[in-house]
Design a protein around this motif. Structure first.
Motif, PDB file in Angstrom:
ATOM      1  N   ALA A 100       0.755  -1.112   0.028  1.00 51.37           N
ATOM      2  CA  ALA A 100      -0.090   0.009   0.099  1.00 51.37           C
ATOM      3  C   ALA A 100       0.865   1.133  -0.003  1.00 51.37           C
ATOM      4  CB  ALA A 100      -0.983  -0.037   1.136  1.00 51.37           C
ATOM      5  N   GLY A 101       1.965   0.991   0.781  1.00 46.96           N
ATOM      6  CA  GLY A 101       2.614   2.444   0.766  1.00 46.96           C
ATOM      7  C   GLY A 101       3.369   2.857  -0.572  1.00 46.96           C
ATOM      8  N   ASP A 102       3.711   2.000  -1.442  1.00 52.19           N
ATOM      9  CA  ASP A 102       4.109   2.033  -2.668  1.00 52.19           C
ATOM     10  C   ASP A 102       3.034   2.397  -3.774  1.00 52.19           C
ATOM     11  OD1 ASP A 102       6.811   1.679  -1.987  1.00 52.19           O
ATOM     12  OD2 ASP A 102       6.653  -0.458  -2.288  1.00 52.19           O
ATOM     13  N   LEU A 103       2.035   1.981  -3.386  1.00 51.18           N
ATOM     14  CA  LEU A 103       0.848   1.919  -4.486  1.00 51.18           C
ATOM     15  C   LEU A 103       0.045   3.532  -4.024  1.00 51.18           C
ATOM     16  CD1 LEU A 103      -0.466  -1.577  -4.407  1.00 51.18           C
ATOM     17  CD2 LEU A 103      -0.054  -0.414  -6.258  1.00 51.18           C
ATOM     18  N   MET A 104      -0.046   3.711  -2.926  1.00 50.45           N
ATOM     19  CA  MET A 104      -0.906   4.755  -2.557  1.00 50.45           C
ATOM     20  C   MET A 104      -0.685   6.311  -3.217  1.00 50.45           C
ATOM     21  SD  MET A 104       0.245   5.887   1.291  1.00 50.45           S
ATOM     22  CE  MET A 104       1.971   6.594   1.655  1.00 50.45           C
ATOM     23  N   SER A 105      -1.832   6.984  -3.327  1.00 57.51           N
ATOM     24  CA  SER A 105      -1.607   8.435  -3.817  1.00 57.51           C
ATOM     25  C   SER A 105      -1.379   9.331  -2.425  1.00 57.51           C
ATOM     26  CB  SER A 105      -2.615   9.127  -4.545  1.00 57.51           C
ATOM     27  OG  SER A 105      -3.087   8.274  -5.700  1.00 57.51           O
ATOM     28  N   SER A 106      -0.523  10.174  -2.316  1.00 57.11           N
ATOM     29  CA  SER A 106      -0.076  10.882  -1.054  1.00 57.11           C
ATOM     30  C   SER A 106       0.504  11.980  -1.472  1.00 57.11           C
ATOM     31  CB  SER A 106       0.995   9.899  -0.245  1.00 57.11           C
ATOM     32  OG  SER A 106       1.346  10.648   0.834  1.00 57.11           O
ATOM     33  N   PRO A 107       0.131  13.073  -0.712  1.00 55.40           N
ATOM     34  CA  PRO A 107      -0.681  12.993   0.673  1.00 55.40           C
ATOM     35  C   PRO A 107      -2.024  13.091   0.291  1.00 55.40           C
ATOM     36  CG  PRO A 107      -0.128  15.365  -0.090  1.00 55.40           C
ATOM     37  CD  PRO A 107       0.779  14.634  -0.912  1.00 55.40           C
ATOM     38  N   ALA A 108      -2.868  12.477   1.155  1.00 55.98           N
ATOM     39  CA  ALA A 108      -4.350  12.273   0.987  1.00 55.98           C
ATOM     40  C   ALA A 108      -4.947  13.335   0.908  1.00 55.98           C
ATOM     41  CB  ALA A 108      -4.763  11.107   1.883  1.00 55.98           C
ATOM     42  N   VAL A 109      -6.179  13.597   0.159  1.00 54.97           N
ATOM     43  CA  VAL A 109      -7.017  14.572   0.041  1.00 54.97           C
ATOM     44  C   VAL A 109      -7.973  14.100   1.198  1.00 54.97           C
ATOM     45  CG1 VAL A 109      -8.630  15.954  -0.957  1.00 54.97           C
ATOM     46  CG2 VAL A 109      -6.739  14.989  -2.276  1.00 54.97           C
ATOM     47  N   THR A 110      -8.221  14.930   2.167  1.00 47.10           N
ATOM     48  CA  THR A 110      -8.896  14.658   3.244  1.00 47.10           C
ATOM     49  C   THR A 110     -10.050  15.625   3.765  1.00 47.10           C
ATOM     50  OG1 THR A 110      -7.554  15.425   4.805  1.00 47.10           O
ATOM     51  CG2 THR A 110      -7.080  13.216   4.250  1.00 47.10           C
ATOM     52  N   VAL A 111     -11.177  15.339   4.498  1.00 49.34           N
ATOM     53  CA  VAL A 111     -11.951  16.446   4.922  1.00 49.34           C
ATOM     54  C   VAL A 111     -12.112  16.356   6.235  1.00 49.34           C
ATOM     55  CG1 VAL A 111     -14.080  14.919   4.576  1.00 49.34           C
ATOM     56  CG2 VAL A 111     -14.175  17.489   4.244  1.00 49.34           C
ATOM     57  N   ARG A 112     -12.590  17.569   7.162  1.00 48.64           N
ATOM     58  CA  ARG A 112     -13.058  17.242   8.413  1.00 48.64           C
ATOM     59  C   ARG A 112     -14.716  17.094   8.567  1.00 48.64           C
ATOM     60  NH1 ARG A 112      -9.224  20.700  11.564  1.00 48.64           N
ATOM     61  NH2 ARG A 112     -10.437  20.175  13.144  1.00 48.64           N
ATOM     62  N   ALA A 113     -15.011  16.427   9.794  1.00 52.96           N
ATOM     63  CA  ALA A 113     -16.162  15.952   9.992  1.00 52.96           C
ATOM     64  C   ALA A 113     -17.172  17.217  10.239  1.00 52.96           C
ATOM     65  CB  ALA A 113     -16.467  15.356  11.460  1.00 52.96           C
ATOM     66  N   ASN A 114     -16.685  18.588  10.419  1.00 52.77           N
ATOM     67  CA  ASN A 114     -17.748  19.633  10.410  1.00 52.77           C
ATOM     68  C   ASN A 114     -17.755  20.548   9.365  1.00 52.77           C
ATOM     69  OD1 ASN A 114     -15.138  20.800  10.622  1.00 52.77           O
ATOM     70  ND2 ASN A 114     -15.232  21.953  12.371  1.00 52.77           N
ATOM     71  N   ALA A 115     -17.128  20.217   8.071  1.00 50.87           N
ATOM     72  CA  ALA A 115     -17.011  20.348   6.737  1.00 50.87           C
ATOM     73  C   ALA A 115     -18.362  20.374   6.276  1.00 50.87           C
ATOM     74  CB  ALA A 115     -16.043  20.036   5.771  1.00 50.87           C
ATOM     75  N   THR A 116     -19.132  21.580   5.433  1.00 51.07           N
ATOM     76  CA  THR A 116     -20.367  21.467   4.826  1.00 51.07           C
ATOM     77  C   THR A 116     -20.299  20.388   3.790  1.00 51.07           C
ATOM     78  OG1 THR A 116     -19.941  23.166   3.219  1.00 51.07           O
ATOM     79  CG2 THR A 116     -21.000  23.701   5.391  1.00 51.07           C
ATOM     80  N   LEU A 117     -21.327  19.884   3.266  1.00 50.95           N
ATOM     81  CA  LEU A 117     -21.395  18.965   2.248  1.00 50.95           C
ATOM     82  C   LEU A 117     -20.907  19.550   0.881  1.00 50.95           C
ATOM     83  CD1 LEU A 117     -24.819  16.955   2.933  1.00 50.95           C
ATOM     84  CD2 LEU A 117     -22.485  16.820   3.784  1.00 50.95           C
ATOM     85  N   ALA A 118     -21.120  21.003   0.877  1.00 53.35           N
ATOM     86  CA  ALA A 118     -20.777  21.740  -0.289  1.00 53.35           C
ATOM     87  C   ALA A 118     -19.119  21.720  -0.348  1.00 53.35           C
ATOM     88  CB  ALA A 118     -21.391  23.243  -0.431  1.00 53.35           C
ATOM     89  N   GLU A 119     -18.647  22.052   0.916  1.00 56.87           N
ATOM     90  CA  GLU A 119     -17.172  22.059   0.998  1.00 56.87           C
ATOM     91  C   GLU A 119     -16.623  20.539   0.592  1.00 56.87           C
ATOM     92  OE1 GLU A 119     -16.554  25.441   4.177  1.00 56.87           O
ATOM     93  OE2 GLU A 119     -16.833  23.232   4.836  1.00 56.87           O
ATOM     94  N   ALA A 120     -17.128  19.635   0.983  1.00 58.79           N
ATOM     95  CA  ALA A 120     -16.763  18.233   0.769  1.00 58.79           C
ATOM     96  C   ALA A 120     -17.059  17.926  -0.837  1.00 58.79           C
ATOM     97  CB  ALA A 120     -17.356  17.092   1.424  1.00 58.79           C
ATOM     98  N   ALA A 121     -17.830  18.142  -1.568  1.00 61.74           N
ATOM     99  CA  ALA A 121     -18.330  18.123  -2.821  1.00 61.74           C
ATOM    100  C   ALA A 121     -17.116  18.873  -3.668  1.00 61.74           C
ATOM    101  CB  ALA A 121     -19.687  18.541  -3.126  1.00 61.74           C
ATOM    102  N   HIS A 122     -16.839  20.124  -3.410  1.00 64.49           N
ATOM    103  CA  HIS A 122     -15.874  20.818  -3.951  1.00 64.49           C
ATOM    104  C   HIS A 122     -14.511  20.168  -4.000  1.00 64.49           C
ATOM    105  CE1 HIS A 122     -18.407  23.967  -5.057  1.00 64.49           C
ATOM    106  NE2 HIS A 122     -18.512  24.598  -3.850  1.00 64.49           N
ATOM    107  N   ALA A 123     -14.092  19.555  -2.680  1.00 60.26           N
ATOM    108  CA  ALA A 123     -12.944  18.861  -2.610  1.00 60.26           C
ATOM    109  C   ALA A 123     -12.746  17.682  -3.329  1.00 60.26           C
ATOM    110  CB  ALA A 123     -12.556  18.471  -1.126  1.00 60.26           C
TER     111      ALA A 123
END
Length: 218
Positions: free
Chosen positions: A89-112
């Motif tokens: 997994a370490g060699d296969l993965m895309s990094s850094p990961a694109v993440t989101v916080r739990a308090n982000a709005t759904l619109a913010e998550a969709a844009h990300a």
């Protein structure tokens, strides 16, 4: 409460399948199959997200299963060749990961998701530890919102403020997420403002108007 946007924690999946950096290729494939997901967060330590491995990261190994005669192999990008040779997994993965916080709005998550062109996002806390995952399907749950619930928000939060009675009389109807406003209003110049606000209401698919100027003095 009306007017309060949903956030990622409202729709995310809290139980998440994840792998460590050293997880072997076949274990990753098996886990994706068992959990019926197309990507897995890669974590280290106590659960800090360091990357994501997806089906797209795994496919180069199969794509390069070409003619046994290596001389007939088509030229491949170095990145694809590296993925094809990767075993963990370490060699296969895309990094850094694109993440989101739990308090982000759904619109913010969709844009990300749109910016990163990914189908799901690991949800992390302030320290980067994995707390869940949110997918495109999760974000679309907002469109399951009841029509009358949408209508009530539009009436209370938009129509009553922009077109207050008795100078204006506006009726709000919603069918399959499409909001229709009909009636007579004191100031038709506010209709474009209402359109923008109504489209921002969660669960709204579209908005139509049949609003006439009541001819009153402004």
């Amino acid at each position: 409460m009306y007017g309060t946007p949903h956030i990622v924690s409202d729709v995310m999946t809290h139980t998440v399948a994840a792998v460590g950096r050293r997880a072997p290729f076949k274990e990753i494939v098996r886990l994706m199959h068992d959990w019926q997901v197309s990507a897995l967060p890669v974590i280290e330590g106590e659960g800090r997200v360091v990357g994501v491995v997806s089906e797209a990261d795994l496919l180069p190994k199969e794509a390069l299963r070409d003619d046994p005669d290596s001389g007939r192999l088509r030229p491949r990008p170095p990145a694809a060749l590296a993925k094809a040779d990767a075993l963990t997994a370490g060699d296969l993965m895309s990094s850094p990961a694109v993440t989101v916080r739990a308090n982000a709005t759904l619109a913010e998550a969709a844009h990300a998701m749109a910016r990163a062109r990914v189908k799901r996002l690991p949800v992390v806390d302030a320290t980067g530890l994995l707390t869940g995952i949110v997918s495109r399907a999760d974000l679309l749950k907002v469109f399951l919102r009841d029509d009358e619930d949408i209508a009530e928000e539009v009436r209370r939060e938009i129509a009553s403020y922009l077109f207050p009675p008795p100078s204006s009389v506006v009726h709000v109807d919603v069918h399959d997420g499409v909001v229709t406003l009909t009636g007579r209003v004191r100031d038709t110049a506010l209709v474009p403002v209402a359109a923008r606000l109504v489209r921002a209401v969660e669960g709204v698919v579209d908005v139509t108007f049949d609003l006439a100027d009541d001819g009153g003095t402004r």
